[in-house]
Each structure stands twice: as structure tokens, then as C-alpha cells.
Design an enzyme around this catalytic site. Structure first.
Site, PDB file in Angstrom:
ATOM      1  N   SER A  67       0.782  -1.478  -0.150  1.00 18.99           N
ATOM      2  CA  SER A  67       0.130  -0.154  -0.316  1.00 18.99           C
ATOM      3  C   SER A  67       0.913   0.773  -0.247  1.00 18.99           C
ATOM      4  O   SER A  67       2.076   1.024   0.363  1.00 18.99           O
ATOM      5  CB  SER A  67      -0.236   0.381   1.472  1.00 18.99           C
ATOM      6  OG  SER A  67      -1.553  -1.245   1.331  1.00 18.99           O
TER       7      SER A  67
HETATM    8  N1  SAH Z   1      -0.655  -5.204   4.190  1.00 18.99           N
HETATM    9  C1  SAH Z   1       0.062  -5.487   2.674  1.00 18.99           C
HETATM   10  C2  SAH Z   1      -0.347  -5.118   1.721  1.00 18.99           C
HETATM   11  C3  SAH Z   1      -1.623  -5.581   1.196  1.00 18.99           C
HETATM   12  S1  SAH Z   1      -2.488  -5.594  -0.662  1.00 18.99           S
HETATM   13  C4  SAH Z   1       1.606  -4.929   3.555  1.00 18.99           C
HETATM   14  O1  SAH Z   1       1.281  -4.228   3.597  1.00 18.99           O
HETATM   15  O2  SAH Z   1       2.332  -4.986   2.350  1.00 18.99           O
HETATM   16  C5  SAH Z   1      -3.463  -7.228  -0.042  1.00 18.99           C
HETATM   17  C6  SAH Z   1      -2.958  -8.607   0.588  1.00 18.99           C
HETATM   18  O3  SAH Z   1      -4.312  -9.118   0.749  1.00 18.99           O
HETATM   19  C7  SAH Z   1      -2.612  -8.985  -0.411  1.00 18.99           C
HETATM   20  O4  SAH Z   1      -1.390  -9.429  -0.581  1.00 18.99           O
HETATM   21  C8  SAH Z   1      -3.980 -10.120  -0.901  1.00 18.99           C
HETATM   22  O5  SAH Z   1      -3.324 -11.759  -1.178  1.00 18.99           O
HETATM   23  C9  SAH Z   1      -4.189 -10.793   0.567  1.00 18.99           C
HETATM   24  N2  SAH Z   1      -5.562 -11.332   0.675  1.00 18.99           N
HETATM   25  C10 SAH Z   1      -6.177 -10.914  -0.035  1.00 18.99           C
HETATM   26  N3  SAH Z   1      -7.732 -11.315   0.786  1.00 18.99           N
HETATM   27  C11 SAH Z   1      -6.913 -11.748   1.230  1.00 18.99           C
HETATM   28  C12 SAH Z   1      -7.572 -13.666   2.418  1.00 18.99           C
HETATM   29  N4  SAH Z   1      -9.496 -13.326   2.081  1.00 18.99           N
HETATM   30  N5  SAH Z   1      -6.895 -13.089   3.435  1.00 18.99           N
HETATM   31  C13 SAH Z   1      -6.198 -12.900   3.857  1.00 18.99           C
HETATM   32  N6  SAH Z   1      -5.525 -11.923   2.683  1.00 18.99           N
HETATM   33  C14 SAH Z   1      -5.940 -11.934   1.437  1.00 18.99           C
END
Ligand code: SAH
Length: 219
Positions: A67
Site C-alpha cells: 500500500s
Molecule cells: N498489508 C500489505 C499490503 C496488502 S495488499 C503490505 O503491507 O504489503 C492485500 C493483501 O491481502 C494481498 O497480499 C492479498 O493476497 C491479501 N488478501 C486478499 N484477500 C485475502 C484474504 N481473504 N485473506 C488473507 N489475505 C488476503
């Protein structure tokens, strides 16, 4: 390959990033301090080394992104993570957000549905030395009932609606920060599980996150 040296130049760029975040309205000093301390370039491919401290999102593989620093700071400020807070993060991604929370003294349980991203964090040696982060491969919609209740829950992907099963994993009086919406734009919400029962909902600014998807992805 991920970089593992933190130079004075990187530290200087981080200071500038903190100034930018302050100018954009982030005022919680503990959040700004954590952003000043965590080397964001460690969480990105070395190709991004020169631009890692711009207020931008970058690809982290598997179609996902780290992000914007502003978004990380905004969510962290709303979450108000304090020392020894037990926090569930949904969407580990690069593990940058989890590390910022751990730097603030929170005990972080972070869950990622994509095996490749989960494995890449487990193999990231620098992270193994950071105390206070536990990684889980699983579906964030289900949360981590075995480890509940949590003081706070942070969702870093766009949820179609507030996930009920996660509300149940909050301690009464605890809260969740979650971007909610099915289109390109989501509303940031803070959902408090009230001690007397029920929930309270507060709505904040609009953001654009990758979608929260259900189920585990094995590669
Ligand atoms: N917090 C992260 C960025 C998030 S991007 C950072 O600091 O880099 C969103 C993330 O959520 C992605 O890695 C995606 O694979 C994950 N994601 C999406 N749906 C999800 C779910 N149901 N459970 C766990 N992770 C999920």
C-alpha cells in the site's frame, strides 16, 4: 532480490517521507516514528530501491501491491495500536504493515491467503529477527478463531462488506479498521464491538485497495 542494507541515504529519504505524511495530515507521532524506523525498501524488490520512499504503491508479486505509505499511516493511525495490543492483520502482502505495527509494540498475527507471498515472508531473514509477528497462511474471512479475541483487527484489502466472523473475534470494546466497498473505491470504516453488545460504525476517507478474496491460493 530484496535489499538488506539500510544506508544514510535511505534514512534521509524516510525522513522526507515522514515530512510528506505529516503534511498530508498524519499526526500520531508513534506512527510517524515507526515509519521513520522501518526500511520500506527491504520489503520491495531491489529494482525499486531508489523510489521506495515515494508515496506510491508498488507491485510485490502475485498481482498484489504494497500500500501507499500514506494509506499504511492512515490505517495505523485509525487503529491506534498501543504497546502489547494483540492485533490481527488480514493481508500480510509484503509484511511492511505488520512490521510497522510490531515496531509500535503490538503483538501482530497476520494472515495471507497466497502461499507464494506467505512463503516469501517466511524466507525473509531480516523479518525473522523482528519480534512480535506471527504469520499464518489462510483465509482472512475466517480469521484466526484459535487465537481470538483480538484487541484490534486491521484489514488491508477491500472487503465487500464488514466480515461478521471477524467481529466475533474482537474483544468487547475492541475495534476493526476496514476498507469497505465492491467497486474501485472503498470507504475506510472503523467498527467498534460495543461492550453492551452490538457494533458502532464510523466512516472515514475513500481509498482504493486490491480486493479481499475468499479461500486460500496454493501458489
Ligand atoms: N498489508 C500489505 C499490503 C496488502 S495488499 C503490505 O503491507 O504489503 C492485500 C493483501 O491481502 C494481498 O497480499 C492479498 O493476497 C491479501 N488478501 C486478499 N484477500 C485475502 C484474504 N481473504 N485473506 C488473507 N489475505 C488476503
Amino acid at each position: 532480490m530484496r535489499p538488506t542494507t539500510d544506508t544514510y541515504r535511505h534514512q534521509g529519504l524516510r525522513k522526507k517521507l515522514v515530512d510528506t505524511l505529516r503534511a498530508k495530515g498524519i499526526s500520531d507521532e508513534s506512527v510517524l516514528q515507526a515509519i521513520a524506523e522501518v526500511p520500506r525498501h527491504f520489503f520491495l524488490d531491489s529494482a525499486f530501491d531508489e523510489i521506495a520512499y515515494e508515496d506510491r504503491a508498488f507491485p510485490i508479486g502475485q498481482g498484489q501491491t504494497i500500500s501507499h505509505p500514506y494509506t499504511v499511516a492512515y490505517q495505523t493511525q485509525l487503529l491506534g495500536a498501543s504497546r502489547f495490543d494483540k492485533v490481527l492483520e488480514v493481508g500480510t502482502g509484503s509484511a511492511y504493515q505488520a512490521t510497522v505495527l510490531a515496531k509500535m509494540g503490538a503483538l501482530v498475527y497476520t494472515i495471507e491467503r497466497q502461499k507464494a507471498l506467505f512463503d516469501s515472508n517466511r524466507g525473509f531473514l531480516w523479518l525473522q529477527e523482528q519480534p512480535g509477528i506471527k504469520y499464518f497462511y489462510g483465509d482472512g474471512f475466517a480469521g484466526l478463531p484459535t487465537y481470538a479475541p483480538f484487541d484490534k483487527i486491521l484489514i488491508t484489502a477491500a472487503a465487500p462488506s464488514v466480515p461478521d466472523r471477524l467481529i466475533e473475534q474482537l474483544r468487547p470494546g475492541g475495534w476493526m479498521v476496514v476498507p469497505v466497498g465492491e467497486g474501485d473505491v472503498q470507504q475506510m470504516k472503523k467498527i467498534t464491538r460495543l461492550v453492551q453488545g452490538g457494533i458502532a460504525e464510523e466512516i472515514f476517507d475513500s481509498f482504493s485497495f486490491v480486493p479481499m478474496l475468499s479461500g486460500k491460493k496454493a501458489d
